[in-house]
Design an enzyme around this catalytic site. Sequence first.
Site, PDB file in Angstrom:
ATOM      1  N   TYR A  96      -7.120   3.755   3.864  1.00  0.00           N
ATOM      2  CA  TYR A  96      -5.827   3.129   4.145  1.00  0.00           C
ATOM      3  C   TYR A  96      -6.019   1.862   4.982  1.00  0.00           C
ATOM      4  CZ  TYR A  96      -0.975   2.945   5.953  1.00  0.00           C
ATOM      5  OH  TYR A  96       0.308   2.571   6.295  1.00  0.00           O
ATOM      6  N   GLN A 111       0.827  -1.208   0.000  1.00  0.00           N
ATOM      7  CA  GLN A 111       0.000   0.000   0.000  1.00  0.00           C
ATOM      8  C   GLN A 111       0.860   1.256   0.000  1.00  0.00           C
ATOM      9  OE1 GLN A 111      -3.216   0.000  -0.236  1.00  0.00           O
ATOM     10  NE2 GLN A 111      -3.943   1.990   0.436  1.00  0.00           N
ATOM     11  N   GLU A 112       1.921   1.241   0.782  1.00  0.00           N
ATOM     12  CA  GLU A 112       2.759   2.433   0.912  1.00  0.00           C
ATOM     13  C   GLU A 112       3.564   2.719  -0.359  1.00  0.00           C
ATOM     14  OE1 GLU A 112       2.966   4.691   3.107  1.00  0.00           O
ATOM     15  OE2 GLU A 112       2.080   3.913   4.941  1.00  0.00           O
ATOM     16  N   SER A 113       4.176   1.690  -0.945  1.00  0.00           N
ATOM     17  CA  SER A 113       5.143   1.952  -2.018  1.00  0.00           C
ATOM     18  C   SER A 113       5.084   0.982  -3.181  1.00  0.00           C
ATOM     19  CB  SER A 113       6.563   1.896  -1.438  1.00  0.00           C
ATOM     20  OG  SER A 113       6.879   0.561  -1.041  1.00  0.00           O
TER      21      SER A 113
END
Length: 331
Positions: free
Chosen positions: A166, A68-70
């Site tokens: 998120y 999800q982040e990167s």
Amino acid sequence: MRASTGVIAGVGATSFVIVAALVQAAPTQTAGAALSLSVPAKYKALIEEAGNTCPEVTPNLLAALLNQESGFGEKATSPVGAQGIAQFMPSTWETHGIDANKDGKRDVWDPEDAIPSAAQYLCTVAADVKDVPGDRQSNMLAAYNAGSGAVQKYGGIPPYKETQNYVRSIRALAATPSSGGRSATSSQAATAIRAAEKMIGTPYSWGGGNANGPSTGICCSPKGRTGANVTGFDCSGLTLYAYAKAGITLPRTAAQQYAASKPLKPGEIRPGDLVFYGKSPTSIHHVGIYIGGGWMIDAPRPGAEVRYDPMDVMSDLYSVARPISTQSKET
């Protein structure tokens, strides 16, 4: 990890209750669970080890967070300055980054430092919010994104759209069954397109649509429109239905569906892939089904109907991704 930016949009109380209920219903994994998600081979051992740092963190949850982040990008950067595979803000890294590989330096760009640091930071914020009511993993993820203070202030996941997306996106991906590792086939994609085409002209309904077809929706859209009196589909309800007909179970929201799909490079895109719109994985707000030639089928907005639209109908096209195949009851 964007708490340092201090810029997160709020949403209405009704939307907060709905999202909170969805997140609270997600199954909680237990520490010691094996990594079943597909991750780049070079990170597998790191994630499996770091994913058991504390009871609230599992290998799957950590893998889903990094995705999800990167998207597992070692050199990823964000517009607000987050860095590396775990997207640490510099100030957060300064306080919480660790020299996990014992090479004498704490390097935010080195996954051998960043992945264990992300796990340890998750454990730190889990401890910060341990007395907050609700699901502990969801509160931990919300604190990772929005800060422990926000979770404490609101008594759970704060009413910020970015944070809500998120949390539910990571929880949905982390709960993906281990049997669901294959991308949708061309045959499944064709079946999904045919199913969606049969729904052309069906009314848009906010929150409407499920694996069985059109349904009445809920209240309310960001502009206050209700689907409670309209039988039809919203954007993700349509894609969920179409792929259910192909034997693939998708999560309910556009952001969750992105988290459960494989992002594609331009040369890899084919009909049946999902087209996502938003500024980031946590802000995805629309999805359609690509049919070729720069066109898609989608349920665009309240007051409209399921229809063909060009892919550039919205200015914030974020990604095209291929659903990951998991068996549903449909064939």
